[in-house]
Design a protein around this motif. Structure first.
Motif, PDB file in Angstrom:
ATOM      1  N   THR A 194      -1.588  16.411   4.787  1.00 13.25           N
ATOM      2  CA  THR A 194      -0.565  17.328   5.309  1.00 13.25           C
ATOM      3  C   THR A 194       0.782  16.890   4.708  1.00 13.25           C
ATOM      4  OG1 THR A 194       0.257  16.040   7.186  1.00 13.25           O
ATOM      5  CG2 THR A 194      -1.810  17.245   7.537  1.00 13.25           C
ATOM      6  N   PRO A 195       1.847  17.644   4.987  1.00 14.28           N
ATOM      7  CA  PRO A 195       3.149  17.202   4.454  1.00 14.28           C
ATOM      8  C   PRO A 195       3.599  15.842   4.980  1.00 14.28           C
ATOM      9  CG  PRO A 195       3.238  19.510   5.145  1.00 14.28           C
ATOM     10  CD  PRO A 195       1.911  18.979   5.603  1.00 14.28           C
ATOM     11  N   ARG A 196       2.977  15.348   6.064  1.00 12.77           N
ATOM     12  CA  ARG A 196       3.380  14.046   6.624  1.00 12.77           C
ATOM     13  C   ARG A 196       2.497  12.885   6.136  1.00 12.77           C
ATOM     14  NH1 ARG A 196       6.553  12.980  11.546  1.00 12.77           N
ATOM     15  NH2 ARG A 196       7.151  11.653   9.811  1.00 12.77           N
ATOM     16  N   THR A 197       1.489  13.187   5.349  1.00 11.76           N
ATOM     17  CA  THR A 197       0.576  12.128   4.898  1.00 11.76           C
ATOM     18  C   THR A 197       1.279  11.240   3.875  1.00 11.76           C
ATOM     19  OG1 THR A 197      -1.212  13.718   5.144  1.00 11.76           O
ATOM     20  CG2 THR A 197      -1.732  11.669   3.997  1.00 11.76           C
ATOM     21  N   ARG A 198       1.224   9.935   4.123  1.00 14.78           N
ATOM     22  CA  ARG A 198       1.915   8.997   3.229  1.00 14.78           C
ATOM     23  C   ARG A 198       0.985   7.952   2.626  1.00 14.78           C
ATOM     24  NH1 ARG A 198       4.921  12.264   3.421  1.00 14.78           N
ATOM     25  NH2 ARG A 198       6.982  12.439   4.366  1.00 14.78           N
ATOM     26  N   ALA A 199      -0.182   7.751   3.223  1.00 15.80           N
ATOM     27  CA  ALA A 199      -1.015   6.637   2.763  1.00 15.80           C
ATOM     28  C   ALA A 199      -2.483   6.895   3.080  1.00 15.80           C
ATOM     29  CB  ALA A 199      -0.559   5.334   3.418  1.00 15.80           C
ATOM     30  N   LEU A 200      -3.348   6.128   2.417  1.00 15.12           N
ATOM     31  CA  LEU A 200      -4.789   6.155   2.666  1.00 15.12           C
ATOM     32  C   LEU A 200      -5.258   4.708   2.825  1.00 15.12           C
ATOM     33  CD1 LEU A 200      -7.425   8.320   0.841  1.00 15.12           C
ATOM     34  CD2 LEU A 200      -7.825   5.882   1.126  1.00 15.12           C
ATOM     35  N   LEU A 201      -6.022   4.455   3.880  1.00 11.84           N
ATOM     36  CA  LEU A 201      -6.640   3.135   4.074  1.00 11.84           C
ATOM     37  C   LEU A 201      -8.120   3.262   3.748  1.00 11.84           C
ATOM     38  CD1 LEU A 201      -6.568   0.151   5.087  1.00 11.84           C
ATOM     39  CD2 LEU A 201      -7.168   1.034   7.349  1.00 11.84           C
ATOM     40  N   VAL A 202      -8.529   2.632   2.661  1.00 16.27           N
ATOM     41  CA  VAL A 202      -9.939   2.657   2.303  1.00 16.27           C
ATOM     42  C   VAL A 202     -10.603   1.448   2.969  1.00 16.27           C
ATOM     43  CG1 VAL A 202      -9.595   1.375   0.146  1.00 16.27           C
ATOM     44  CG2 VAL A 202     -11.564   2.836   0.382  1.00 16.27           C
ATOM     45  N   VAL A 203     -11.826   1.637   3.468  1.00 16.18           N
ATOM     46  CA  VAL A 203     -12.593   0.536   4.067  1.00 16.18           C
ATOM     47  C   VAL A 203     -13.856   0.353   3.228  1.00 16.18           C
ATOM     48  CG1 VAL A 203     -13.712  -0.328   6.161  1.00 16.18           C
ATOM     49  CG2 VAL A 203     -11.768   1.260   6.351  1.00 16.18           C
ATOM     50  N   GLY A 245      -5.562  -1.738  -4.216  1.00 13.09           N
ATOM     51  CA  GLY A 245      -4.482  -1.025  -3.527  1.00 13.09           C
ATOM     52  C   GLY A 245      -3.173  -1.794  -3.590  1.00 13.09           C
ATOM     53  N   LEU A 246      -2.155  -1.218  -2.921  1.00 11.07           N
ATOM     54  CA  LEU A 246      -0.860  -1.905  -2.821  1.00 11.07           C
ATOM     55  C   LEU A 246      -1.031  -3.221  -2.062  1.00 11.07           C
ATOM     56  CD1 LEU A 246       2.269  -2.010  -2.902  1.00 11.07           C
ATOM     57  CD2 LEU A 246       2.263  -0.621  -0.801  1.00 11.07           C
ATOM     58  N   ALA A 247      -1.857  -3.191  -1.013  1.00 10.36           N
ATOM     59  CA  ALA A 247      -2.126  -4.403  -0.237  1.00 10.36           C
ATOM     60  C   ALA A 247      -3.491  -4.264   0.407  1.00 10.36           C
ATOM     61  CB  ALA A 247      -1.056  -4.616   0.832  1.00 10.36           C
ATOM     62  N   ALA A 248      -4.077  -5.403   0.774  1.00  7.74           N
ATOM     63  CA  ALA A 248      -5.430  -5.410   1.330  1.00  7.74           C
ATOM     64  C   ALA A 248      -5.505  -6.403   2.480  1.00  7.74           C
ATOM     65  CB  ALA A 248      -6.438  -5.793   0.250  1.00  7.74           C
ATOM     66  N   ALA A 249      -6.156  -5.978   3.563  1.00  8.04           N
ATOM     67  CA  ALA A 249      -6.302  -6.839   4.738  1.00  8.04           C
ATOM     68  C   ALA A 249      -7.693  -7.451   4.762  1.00  8.04           C
ATOM     69  CB  ALA A 249      -6.078  -6.018   5.999  1.00  8.04           C
ATOM     70  N   PHE A 250      -7.750  -8.759   4.974  1.00 12.00           N
ATOM     71  CA  PHE A 250      -9.021  -9.486   5.124  1.00 12.00           C
ATOM     72  C   PHE A 250      -9.083 -10.086   6.524  1.00 12.00           C
ATOM     73  CE2 PHE A 250      -8.573  -9.374   0.566  1.00 12.00           C
ATOM     74  CZ  PHE A 250      -9.867  -9.357   0.068  1.00 12.00           C
ATOM     75  N   SER A 251     -10.305 -10.201   7.047  1.00 11.75           N
ATOM     76  CA  SER A 251     -10.554 -10.918   8.298  1.00 11.75           C
ATOM     77  C   SER A 251     -11.435 -12.116   7.995  1.00 11.75           C
ATOM     78  CB  SER A 251     -11.279 -10.003   9.292  1.00 11.75           C
ATOM     79  OG  SER A 251     -11.840 -10.771  10.347  1.00 11.75           O
ATOM     80  N   PHE A 252     -11.182 -13.218   8.693  1.00 10.35           N
ATOM     81  CA  PHE A 252     -12.053 -14.393   8.595  1.00 10.35           C
ATOM     82  C   PHE A 252     -12.699 -14.696   9.948  1.00 10.35           C
ATOM     83  CE2 PHE A 252      -8.452 -15.152   5.556  1.00 10.35           C
ATOM     84  CZ  PHE A 252      -9.141 -14.748   4.420  1.00 10.35           C
ATOM     85  N   LEU A 261      -1.917   3.386  -1.354  1.00 11.97           N
ATOM     86  CA  LEU A 261      -3.327   3.040  -1.131  1.00 11.97           C
ATOM     87  C   LEU A 261      -3.426   1.623  -0.565  1.00 11.97           C
ATOM     88  CD1 LEU A 261      -6.376   3.618  -1.526  1.00 11.97           C
ATOM     89  CD2 LEU A 261      -6.129   2.821  -3.880  1.00 11.97           C
ATOM     90  N   PHE A 262      -4.046   1.516   0.606  1.00  9.56           N
ATOM     91  CA  PHE A 262      -4.281   0.209   1.235  1.00  9.56           C
ATOM     92  C   PHE A 262      -5.788  -0.002   1.355  1.00  9.56           C
ATOM     93  CE2 PHE A 262      -0.157   1.588   2.752  1.00  9.56           C
ATOM     94  CZ  PHE A 262       0.618   0.441   2.695  1.00  9.56           C
ATOM     95  N   GLU A 263      -6.187  -1.277   1.416  1.00  8.32           N
ATOM     96  CA  GLU A 263      -7.610  -1.593   1.571  1.00  8.32           C
ATOM     97  C   GLU A 263      -7.852  -2.397   2.850  1.00  8.32           C
ATOM     98  OE1 GLU A 263      -9.623  -2.915  -2.272  1.00  8.32           O
ATOM     99  OE2 GLU A 263      -7.496  -3.207  -2.735  1.00  8.32           O
ATOM    100  N   ASP A 264      -8.974  -2.099   3.517  1.00 10.02           N
ATOM    101  CA  ASP A 264      -9.488  -2.929   4.605  1.00 10.02           C
ATOM    102  C   ASP A 264     -10.707  -3.657   4.034  1.00 10.02           C
ATOM    103  OD1 ASP A 264     -10.906  -4.001   6.738  1.00 10.02           O
ATOM    104  OD2 ASP A 264     -10.438  -2.354   8.104  1.00 10.02           O
ATOM    105  N   CYS A 265     -10.524  -4.939   3.718  1.00 16.98           N
ATOM    106  CA  CYS A 265     -11.581  -5.743   3.080  1.00 16.98           C
ATOM    107  C   CYS A 265     -12.235  -6.702   4.066  1.00 16.98           C
ATOM    108  CB  CYS A 265     -10.992  -6.528   1.917  1.00 16.98           C
ATOM    109  SG  CYS A 265     -10.280  -5.499   0.632  1.00 16.98           S
ATOM    110  N   ALA A 266     -12.185  -6.383   5.351  1.00 21.98           N
ATOM    111  CA  ALA A 266     -12.713  -7.293   6.367  1.00 21.98           C
ATOM    112  C   ALA A 266     -14.211  -7.525   6.216  1.00 21.98           C
ATOM    113  CB  ALA A 266     -12.404  -6.754   7.762  1.00 21.98           C
ATOM    114  N   GLN A 267     -14.907  -6.577   5.543  1.00 23.89           N
ATOM    115  CA  GLN A 267     -16.362  -6.714   5.388  1.00 23.89           C
ATOM    116  C   GLN A 267     -16.757  -6.855   3.920  1.00 23.89           C
ATOM    117  OE1 GLN A 267     -18.511  -3.666   7.522  1.00 23.89           O
ATOM    118  NE2 GLN A 267     -17.393  -4.003   9.419  1.00 23.89           N
ATOM    119  N   SER A 268     -15.803  -7.159   3.052  1.00 24.29           N
ATOM    120  CA  SER A 268     -16.123  -7.022   1.623  1.00 24.29           C
ATOM    121  C   SER A 268     -15.530  -8.124   0.752  1.00 24.29           C
ATOM    122  CB  SER A 268     -15.636  -5.659   1.124  1.00 24.29           C
ATOM    123  OG  SER A 268     -14.233  -5.547   1.299  1.00 24.29           O
TER     124      SER A 268
END
Ligand SMILES: *Cc1c(COP(=O)(O)O)cnc(C)c1O
Length: 373
Positions: A125-134, A181-188, A157-164
């Protein structure tokens, strides 16, 4: 015949396997007398960034904080819309909402469990600014069309790498997820492919400014002691967890290879018309955080889980309730028709997989699955 159950994930066994490393790490930290934001965290950040192939890593308290803080550090504004897969762990969505942004669900390709690029474009939509890929269950998402979409429509583009941890793109570049992506989140979290003995997380990024803001945000918004130009939080990885993660990082490639062998054996030998095996990524790309099969209906799943349990095989459902059916998001997402998310919630079942699963255990899982009718 052995009657020992096959555990879904033998965390005590993993801790026993790693006991010598863990004892060494604990002793080093206790002897150092320094427990928060010290040499171990600094070294882990450098080693994990190098392992991923990214210039910066900022360690934080857990994976959810990594998601929230990567969004807060990126300059997105309250109410900005972020596209996120409708089928994922709820933390992916909370990472967006708790950063003051608006998560917008996008259906997955049910064969790969990855966000569908065509559905993502349709949700803009006109308000969409980002996508988080998992990269769910350890399978890297189709990054080429997603990067192309984000570039063409001006989305971050952001990444959720908690499982990868360690999953790679196919093709000659073979970038590891977390560097795309611009940045990626990891979980330990202890059950992840790289797990601490408690909570832990990190953001990996290419962007030095974003890394600098993250370092301040995780520590009360303080780039320098008693200077607080921005409002931050307390979300720091402690030295003990960092020391343990440094030791376990040296085992991670071998562990991911072992997961791949088990998945290959399941795929080759599970041939039951009621079971659909997960589609593997191209060779060398998939790190098999979970081995998630599908059955034709929820009733089949109930019967299969019972059958496996009677054969001493533990299973888990990831995830039994679609996020738009959870109280937390029913009001915001209840109006979206998300039939794929609902179907996946009703039909997925995760079989045991871990780096210390024996061939004999894998064989027992296969035999039990094959005898289900
Ligand atoms: C585990 C997980 C998280 C959150 O990690 P925590 O460390 O438990 O906060 C986020 N996203 C996905 C996909 C996860 O599986």
């Amino acid at each position: 015949m052995t009657t020992e159950p096959v555990p879904f994930l033998d965390l005590p066994g993993l801790a026993r396997r790693d006991r010598a490393f863990i004892d060494g790490a604990l002793a080093r930290v206790v002897d150092s007398g320094w427990f928060v934001l010290g040499r171990e965290v600094e070294s882990f950040e450098k080693e994990f960034a190098d392992w991923c192939g990214a210039p910066h890593c900022v360690a934080v308290g857990n994976g959810l904080d990594a998601l929230i803080l990567q969004f807060r550090a990126s300059g997105l504004q309250p109410g900005d819309e972020v596209l996120v897969p409708s089928h994922t762990y709820i933390a992916s969505v909370l990472g967006i909402s708790e950063a003051g942004l608006k998560p917008v669900p996008v259906e997955c390709n049910p064969a790969t469990f990855s966000i569908c690029p065509v559905a993502a474009e349709a949700a803009i939509t006109p308000r969409t600014r980002a996508l988080l890929v998992v990269h769910l269950y350890g399978r890297v998402a189709p990054m080429e069309p997603l990067e192309e979409l984000c570039a063409r429509r001006g989305l971050l583009l952001f990444e959720d790498c908690a499982q990868s941890h360690g999953a790679r793109e196919p093709g000659p570049g073979q970038r590891r997820c977390g560097t795309i992506g611009l940045a990626a989140a990891f979980s330990f979290y202890p059950s992840k492919n790289l797990g601490a003995l408690g909570d832990g997380g990190a953001v990996v990024t290419q962007d030095p400014k974003l890394a600098e803001r993250l370092r301040a945000l995780r520590n009360y918004g303080s780039p320098q002691k008693y200077h607080h130009p921005i409002r931050g939080v307390n979300s720091r990885l402690d030295e003990i967890q960092a020391a343990i993660l440094r030791a376990r990082l040296t085992l991670l490639d071998g562990d991911n290879l072992r997961r791949d062998q088990i998945a290959a054996q399941y795929r080759a030998e599970i041939q039951n018309p009621l079971i659909r095996n997960p589609e593997p990524g191209p060779p060398g790309t998939h790190v098999w955080h979970l081995y998630v099969i599908r059955v034709p209906s929820e009733n089949h799943r109930t019967a299969l889980a019972r059958h496996l349990s009677e054969h001493g095989i533990q299973t888990v459902i990831h995830y039994p309730t679609a996020i738009h059916r959870q109280g937390a998001f029913a009001a915001d997402w209840g109006g979206f028709p998300l039939p794929i998310a609902e179907d996946l919630a009703a039909t997925v079942l995760s079989l045991p997989i871990s780096p210390i699963q024996t061939d004999q255990e894998t064989g027992r899982v296969i035999e039990a699955v094959q005898s289900f009718s």
